[in-house]
Design a protein around this motif. Structure first.
Motif, PDB file in Angstrom:
ATOM      1  N   PRO A 132       0.853  -1.193   0.000  1.00 33.78           N
ATOM      2  CA  PRO A 132       0.000   0.000   0.000  1.00 33.78           C
ATOM      3  C   PRO A 132       0.887   1.240   0.000  1.00 33.78           C
ATOM      4  CG  PRO A 132       0.051  -0.990   2.180  1.00 33.78           C
ATOM      5  CD  PRO A 132       0.718  -1.961   1.248  1.00 33.78           C
ATOM      6  N   VAL A 133       0.421   2.308  -0.591  1.00 35.09           N
ATOM      7  CA  VAL A 133       1.203   3.548  -0.646  1.00 35.09           C
ATOM      8  C   VAL A 133       0.983   4.317   0.653  1.00 35.09           C
ATOM      9  CG1 VAL A 133       1.625   5.694  -1.896  1.00 35.09           C
ATOM     10  CG2 VAL A 133       0.972   3.622  -3.144  1.00 35.09           C
ATOM     11  N   LEU A 134       1.994   4.274   1.524  1.00 38.16           N
ATOM     12  CA  LEU A 134       1.903   4.932   2.822  1.00 38.16           C
ATOM     13  C   LEU A 134       2.644   6.259   2.870  1.00 38.16           C
ATOM     14  CD1 LEU A 134       2.383   1.862   5.208  1.00 38.16           C
ATOM     15  CD2 LEU A 134       0.249   2.832   4.298  1.00 38.16           C
ATOM     16  N   LYS A 135       3.589   6.440   1.941  1.00 38.36           N
ATOM     17  CA  LYS A 135       4.362   7.681   1.872  1.00 38.36           C
ATOM     18  C   LYS A 135       4.250   8.262   0.468  1.00 38.36           C
ATOM     19  CE  LYS A 135       6.041   7.699   6.059  1.00 38.36           C
ATOM     20  NZ  LYS A 135       5.815   8.808   7.028  1.00 38.36           N
ATOM     21  N   SER A 136       4.332   9.569   0.386  1.00 35.34           N
ATOM     22  CA  SER A 136       4.246  10.230  -0.909  1.00 35.34           C
ATOM     23  C   SER A 136       5.595  10.191  -1.632  1.00 35.34           C
ATOM     24  CB  SER A 136       3.803  11.680  -0.731  1.00 35.34           C
ATOM     25  OG  SER A 136       3.623  12.319  -1.974  1.00 35.34           O
ATOM     26  N   ASN A 137       5.547  10.302  -2.954  1.00 33.79           N
ATOM     27  CA  ASN A 137       6.756  10.310  -3.772  1.00 33.79           C
ATOM     28  C   ASN A 137       7.403  11.695  -3.752  1.00 33.79           C
ATOM     29  OD1 ASN A 137       7.233   7.659  -5.565  1.00 33.79           O
ATOM     30  ND2 ASN A 137       5.039   7.917  -5.180  1.00 33.79           N
ATOM     31  N   LYS A 138       8.083  11.963  -2.663  1.00 34.53           N
ATOM     32  CA  LYS A 138       8.764  13.247  -2.494  1.00 34.53           C
ATOM     33  C   LYS A 138      10.145  13.212  -3.134  1.00 34.53           C
ATOM     34  CE  LYS A 138       6.575  14.165   1.998  1.00 34.53           C
ATOM     35  NZ  LYS A 138       6.832  14.438   3.444  1.00 34.53           N
ATOM     36  N   ALA A 139      10.759  14.375  -3.268  1.00 28.93           N
ATOM     37  CA  ALA A 139      12.116  14.454  -3.792  1.00 28.93           C
ATOM     38  C   ALA A 139      13.049  13.613  -2.929  1.00 28.93           C
ATOM     39  CB  ALA A 139      12.590  15.903  -3.808  1.00 28.93           C
ATOM     40  N   GLY A 140      13.858  12.772  -3.576  1.00 25.34           N
ATOM     41  CA  GLY A 140      14.802  11.936  -2.855  1.00 25.34           C
ATOM     42  C   GLY A 140      14.242  10.610  -2.395  1.00 25.34           C
ATOM     43  N   TYR A 141      12.947  10.373  -2.581  1.00 26.94           N
ATOM     44  CA  TYR A 141      12.367   9.094  -2.173  1.00 26.94           C
ATOM     45  C   TYR A 141      12.545   8.068  -3.292  1.00 26.94           C
ATOM     46  CZ  TYR A 141      10.189  10.829   2.124  1.00 26.94           C
ATOM     47  OH  TYR A 141       9.967  11.336   3.387  1.00 26.94           O
ATOM     48  N   MET A 142      12.796   6.822  -2.901  1.00 30.15           N
ATOM     49  CA  MET A 142      13.078   5.745  -3.853  1.00 30.15           C
ATOM     50  C   MET A 142      11.904   4.771  -3.890  1.00 30.15           C
ATOM     51  SD  MET A 142      16.699   3.829  -4.407  1.00 30.15           S
ATOM     52  CE  MET A 142      16.796   2.912  -2.862  1.00 30.15           C
ATOM     53  N   THR A 143      11.519   4.385  -5.098  1.00 26.80           N
ATOM     54  CA  THR A 143      10.298   3.629  -5.351  1.00 26.80           C
ATOM     55  C   THR A 143      10.559   2.622  -6.469  1.00 26.80           C
ATOM     56  OG1 THR A 143       9.049   5.652  -4.821  1.00 26.80           O
ATOM     57  CG2 THR A 143       7.837   3.903  -5.911  1.00 26.80           C
ATOM     58  N   TYR A 144       9.794   1.531  -6.507  1.00 27.83           N
ATOM     59  CA  TYR A 144       9.939   0.564  -7.590  1.00 27.83           C
ATOM     60  C   TYR A 144       9.134   0.973  -8.816  1.00 27.83           C
ATOM     61  CZ  TYR A 144      12.264  -2.727  -4.517  1.00 27.83           C
ATOM     62  OH  TYR A 144      13.166  -3.318  -3.666  1.00 27.83           O
ATOM     63  N   ALA A 145       9.702   0.698  -9.982  1.00 27.69           N
ATOM     64  CA  ALA A 145       8.962   0.819 -11.230  1.00 27.69           C
ATOM     65  C   ALA A 145       8.031  -0.388 -11.330  1.00 27.69           C
ATOM     66  CB  ALA A 145       9.917   0.862 -12.417  1.00 27.69           C
ATOM     67  N   THR A 146       7.045  -0.298 -12.201  1.00 28.25           N
ATOM     68  CA  THR A 146       6.067  -1.369 -12.302  1.00 28.25           C
ATOM     69  C   THR A 146       5.486  -1.441 -13.703  1.00 28.25           C
ATOM     70  OG1 THR A 146       3.920  -2.152 -11.478  1.00 28.25           O
ATOM     71  CG2 THR A 146       4.281   0.214 -11.445  1.00 28.25           C
ATOM     72  N   ALA A 147       5.009  -2.616 -14.072  1.00 20.85           N
ATOM     73  CA  ALA A 147       4.307  -2.806 -15.338  1.00 20.85           C
ATOM     74  C   ALA A 147       2.832  -3.080 -15.068  1.00 20.85           C
ATOM     75  CB  ALA A 147       4.931  -3.955 -16.117  1.00 20.85           C
ATOM     76  N   GLY A 148       2.382  -2.771 -13.849  1.00 16.74           N
ATOM     77  CA  GLY A 148       1.014  -3.039 -13.441  1.00 16.74           C
ATOM     78  C   GLY A 148       1.013  -3.730 -12.085  1.00 16.74           C
ATOM     79  N   PRO A 149      -0.162  -4.064 -11.560  1.00 19.56           N
ATOM     80  CA  PRO A 149      -0.257  -4.708 -10.246  1.00 19.56           C
ATOM     81  C   PRO A 149       0.572  -5.991 -10.160  1.00 19.56           C
ATOM     82  CG  PRO A 149      -2.413  -3.967 -10.984  1.00 19.56           C
ATOM     83  CD  PRO A 149      -1.492  -3.814 -12.158  1.00 19.56           C
ATOM     84  N   GLY A 150       1.295  -6.144  -9.061  1.00 19.25           N
ATOM     85  CA  GLY A 150       2.041  -7.378  -8.807  1.00 19.25           C
ATOM     86  C   GLY A 150       3.222  -7.622  -9.721  1.00 19.25           C
ATOM     87  N   THR A 151       3.836  -6.554 -10.268  1.00 18.87           N
ATOM     88  CA  THR A 151       4.919  -6.756 -11.236  1.00 18.87           C
ATOM     89  C   THR A 151       6.247  -6.128 -10.824  1.00 18.87           C
ATOM     90  OG1 THR A 151       4.244  -4.785 -12.497  1.00 18.87           O
ATOM     91  CG2 THR A 151       3.300  -6.909 -13.167  1.00 18.87           C
ATOM     92  N   ARG A 152       6.397  -5.723  -9.577  1.00 16.98           N
ATOM     93  CA  ARG A 152       7.672  -5.128  -9.165  1.00 16.98           C
ATOM     94  C   ARG A 152       8.754  -6.207  -9.075  1.00 16.98           C
ATOM     95  NH1 ARG A 152       6.599  -2.045  -3.697  1.00 16.98           N
ATOM     96  NH2 ARG A 152       5.763  -4.111  -3.198  1.00 16.98           N
ATOM     97  N   THR A 153       9.943  -5.885  -9.583  1.00 20.97           N
ATOM     98  CA  THR A 153      11.050  -6.843  -9.543  1.00 20.97           C
ATOM     99  C   THR A 153      12.303  -6.168  -8.988  1.00 20.97           C
ATOM    100  OG1 THR A 153      11.537  -6.371 -11.875  1.00 20.97           O
ATOM    101  CG2 THR A 153      10.150  -8.275 -11.412  1.00 20.97           C
ATOM    102  N   SER A 154      13.172  -5.680  -9.890  1.00 13.97           N
ATOM    103  CA  SER A 154      14.414  -5.054  -9.427  1.00 13.97           C
ATOM    104  C   SER A 154      14.569  -3.612  -9.892  1.00 13.97           C
ATOM    105  CB  SER A 154      15.627  -5.868  -9.929  1.00 13.97           C
ATOM    106  OG  SER A 154      15.702  -5.846 -11.351  1.00 13.97           O
ATOM    107  N   GLN A 155      13.694  -3.158 -10.769  1.00 14.78           N
ATOM    108  CA  GLN A 155      13.807  -1.789 -11.253  1.00 14.78           C
ATOM    109  C   GLN A 155      13.223  -0.799 -10.252  1.00 14.78           C
ATOM    110  OE1 GLN A 155      13.061  -0.719 -15.334  1.00 14.78           O
ATOM    111  NE2 GLN A 155      12.847  -2.877 -15.899  1.00 14.78           N
ATOM    112  N   MET A 156      13.929   0.286 -10.059  1.00 12.74           N
ATOM    113  CA  MET A 156      13.477   1.310  -9.116  1.00 12.74           C
ATOM    114  C   MET A 156      13.846   2.681  -9.652  1.00 12.74           C
ATOM    115  SD  MET A 156      16.328   0.348  -6.222  1.00 12.74           S
ATOM    116  CE  MET A 156      16.223  -1.392  -6.643  1.00 12.74           C
TER     117      MET A 156
END
Length: 218
Positions: A115-139
């Motif tokens: 769940p998204v608990l924090k906002s995507n602020k400057a300096g925050y690191m997040t995973y890239a995605t191709a849709g639901p349930g698709t996060r792997t190693s890209q960020m």
């Protein structure tokens, strides 16, 4: 347009099974911990080293934090990985392994969404995605406040500590979004070094929290 820059090539895979230990058998962290990225900004093997440190917050995005712990412990995933997509005033994306065999292995290791608990602020690191349930190693690391990504399911799991953004902001941006993800997956750094020789890259990631440190200057 912006959200598209954070998408990955889809993979038809299942979600990884839950575990309480990482790939090295160490318990997944439940408290914040730090990891330092060592980077070659000029893209040249054996070049001068710069670094920035991120603080991982398992309580922000537990599944994302566990995956990052696995990536650091493995070493071969992030070491040599190029910052292949850099959009000034938006974000910098990385995390496809430089070796095609390794990239192939990790492309299918999806993790459950957080769940998204924090906002995507400057300096925050997040995973890239191709849709639901698709996060792997890209960020990606946000260059600025990109809170519009929050409603799209992009859940930050770490933050760059001061003065680390001074280094992140120097990552080579001349190639923009030109590198082709499919060719990176299939040909790795051979393709990137040939077509985009000045891409900044990760030479290693270290963390005193983890049992083993992975830092290899390429």
């Amino acid at each position: 347009m912006a959200a598209k820059a954070l998408r990955m090539i889809p993979a038809l895979v299942g979600v990884a099974f839950a575990s309480i230990v990482d790939v090295k058998g160490q318990a997944y962290a439940t408290e914040p911990w730090d990891a330092t990225f060592h980077v070659d900004l000029d893209g040249q093997d054996g070049g001068s080293q710069d670094s920035f440190t991120v603080r991982v917050h398992p309580d922000w995005a537990p599944e994302g934090a566990k995956r990052f712990q696995d990536l650091v412990q493995t070493g071969s995933v992030l070491t040599g990985a190029r910052f292949f997509r850099v959009v000034p005033n938006f974000m910098v994306q990385f995390g496809i392994p430089g070796e095609p065999q390794v990239a192939s292995e990790w492309q299918n290791k999806n993790i459950p969404d957080d769940p998204v608990l924090k906002s995507n602020k400057a300096g925050y690191m997040t995973y890239a995605t191709a849709g639901p349930g698709t996060r792997t190693s890209q960020m990606f690391i946000n260059f600025k406040d990109n809170s519009f990504l929050d409603s799209q399911g992009f859940a930050p799991f770490a933050e760059v500590l001061d003065p680390g953004m001074d280094v992140v902001n120097k990552i080579q941006s001349k190639y923009g979004e030109s590198p082709n993800q499919g060719l990176i997956q299939s040909q790795g750094n051979q393709y990137l070094k040939s077509k985009f020789p000045e891409l900044s890259f990760v030479s290693g990631v270290t963390s005193s929290f983890l049992a083993g440190e992975h830092h290899e200057a390429l």
